[in-house]
Design a protein around this motif. Structure first.
Motif, PDB file in Angstrom:
ATOM      1  N   UNK A  54     -43.655  58.655  78.894  1.00 25.66           N
ATOM      2  CA  UNK A  54     -43.665  59.728  79.395  1.00 25.66           C
ATOM      3  C   UNK A  54     -42.810  60.296  80.746  1.00 25.66           C
ATOM      4  N   UNK A  55     -42.308  61.253  79.749  1.00 22.36           N
ATOM      5  CA  UNK A  55     -41.132  61.827  80.367  1.00 22.36           C
ATOM      6  C   UNK A  55     -39.911  62.887  79.533  1.00 22.36           C
ATOM      7  N   UNK A  56     -39.702  63.715  80.339  1.00 26.05           N
ATOM      8  CA  UNK A  56     -38.657  64.345  79.490  1.00 26.05           C
ATOM      9  C   UNK A  56     -37.720  64.758  79.451  1.00 26.05           C
ATOM     10  N   UNK A  57     -36.802  63.366  80.017  1.00 24.33           N
ATOM     11  CA  UNK A  57     -34.997  63.646  80.548  1.00 24.33           C
ATOM     12  C   UNK A  57     -33.957  63.447  79.263  1.00 24.33           C
ATOM     13  N   UNK A  58     -33.179  63.935  78.696  1.00 23.93           N
ATOM     14  CA  UNK A  58     -32.808  64.189  77.876  1.00 23.93           C
ATOM     15  C   UNK A  58     -32.251  63.374  77.903  1.00 23.93           C
ATOM     16  N   UNK A  59     -31.372  62.594  79.162  1.00 23.23           N
ATOM     17  CA  UNK A  59     -29.823  61.586  78.954  1.00 23.23           C
ATOM     18  C   UNK A  59     -31.419  60.054  78.536  1.00 23.23           C
ATOM     19  N   UNK A  60     -32.290  59.848  78.818  1.00 22.96           N
ATOM     20  CA  UNK A  60     -33.421  58.478  78.139  1.00 22.96           C
ATOM     21  C   UNK A  60     -33.578  58.236  77.423  1.00 22.96           C
ATOM     22  N   UNK A  61     -33.690  57.760  77.028  1.00 18.68           N
ATOM     23  CA  UNK A  61     -34.000  57.539  74.961  1.00 18.68           C
ATOM     24  C   UNK A  61     -36.000  57.290  75.099  1.00 18.68           C
ATOM     25  N   UNK A  62     -36.098  56.805  75.930  1.00 18.78           N
ATOM     26  CA  UNK A  62     -37.917  56.772  76.253  1.00 18.78           C
ATOM     27  C   UNK A  62     -38.548  58.267  76.463  1.00 18.78           C
ATOM     28  N   UNK A  63     -37.459  59.083  76.628  1.00 20.96           N
ATOM     29  CA  UNK A  63     -38.281  60.581  77.018  1.00 20.96           C
ATOM     30  C   UNK A  63     -38.439  61.180  75.758  1.00 20.96           C
ATOM     31  N   UNK A  64     -39.413  62.456  75.478  1.00 16.75           N
ATOM     32  CA  UNK A  64     -38.724  63.463  74.899  1.00 16.75           C
ATOM     33  C   UNK A  64     -38.293  65.319  75.599  1.00 16.75           C
ATOM     34  N   UNK A  65     -37.538  65.340  75.433  1.00 15.44           N
ATOM     35  CA  UNK A  65     -36.236  66.342  75.905  1.00 15.44           C
ATOM     36  C   UNK A  65     -36.593  67.631  74.965  1.00 15.44           C
ATOM     37  N   UNK A  66     -36.601  68.777  75.609  1.00 13.91           N
ATOM     38  CA  UNK A  66     -36.646  69.865  74.582  1.00 13.91           C
ATOM     39  C   UNK A  66     -34.935  70.695  74.869  1.00 13.91           C
ATOM     40  N   UNK A  67     -34.625  70.474  76.138  1.00 10.74           N
ATOM     41  CA  UNK A  67     -33.622  70.736  76.710  1.00 10.74           C
ATOM     42  C   UNK A  67     -32.043  71.210  75.669  1.00 10.74           C
ATOM     43  N   UNK A  68     -31.870  72.161  75.580  1.00  9.79           N
ATOM     44  CA  UNK A  68     -30.257  72.819  74.593  1.00  9.79           C
ATOM     45  C   UNK A  68     -31.228  71.916  73.170  1.00  9.79           C
ATOM     46  N   UNK A  69     -32.609  72.447  72.461  1.00  5.90           N
ATOM     47  CA  UNK A  69     -32.954  73.029  71.299  1.00  5.90           C
ATOM     48  C   UNK A  69     -32.640  74.166  71.132  1.00  5.90           C
ATOM     49  N   UNK A  70     -32.719  73.728  69.550  1.00  6.19           N
ATOM     50  CA  UNK A  70     -31.928  75.427  68.952  1.00  6.19           C
ATOM     51  C   UNK A  70     -33.371  76.407  68.645  1.00  6.19           C
TER      52      UNK A  70
END
Length: 165
Positions: A54-70
């Motif tokens: 339930x998170x978006x932290x790029x450095x946490x594998x249980x999150x879904x992040x789009x930071x630095x997505x192409x």
């Protein structure tokens, strides 16, 4: 040299939330987007996303992040949504925990989508089966060259481009 510096500076102010990696002379400069820009692009076409944490932290594998997505990856998701008309839920982005490599999640080239019958039927009936990946996942290539791998409970998609956006 001043002209090149000016072009590089211009490239860095393309749009809010968008960063251009590379210089004006790089043949394959990749445009990166922020998490906020990507989520806005996804909302625009009705794509949802979820994470086990339930998170978006790029450095946490249980999150879904789009930071630095192409940018072409985000556009490719939009293209898939528009082409299929299916519900599309992203379950994996640029967060840590995926396999490494040049064309990886971390480097912004891949997204994972939750499986549903509509998406699966579209991929299997529209794209070309190209055989099994090294890990045994069946792969399909779109007309634009992007690769869709069936990893059992989700689709792992490698975006080389925006898929005809």
């Amino acid at each position: 040299m001043k002209f090149r510096s000016a072009l590089t500076a211009l490239a860095l102010v393309v749009a809010p939330g968008v960063a251009v990696v590379g210089t004006a002379t790089d043949a394959f400069a990749v445009t990166k987007v922020s998490h906020a820009t990507a989520t806005s692009m996804f909302r625009e076409v009705g794509i949802t996303w979820s994470s086990s944490g339930g998170c978006s932290d790029r450095n946490n594998s249980t999150c879904t992040s789009f930071e630095q997505l192409n940018l072409p990856t985000a556009q490719g998701a939009q293209t898939l949504k528009r082409a299929t008309g299916c519900a599309l839920n992203i379950t994996g982005g640029t967060e840590t925990g995926h396999a490494s490599g040049t064309y990886s999640h971390w480097n912004g080239y891949k997204l994972d989508y939750g499986k549903n019958t509509c998406v699966t039927n579209y991929i299997k009936n529209t794209f070309t089966y190209i055989g099994l990946r090294g890990d045994g996942a069946p792969q399909y290539r779109s007309g634009s060259g992007n690769v869709y791998a069936d990893e059992g409970n989700h689709w792992d998609v490698l975006y080389y481009n925006c898929g005809g956006c």
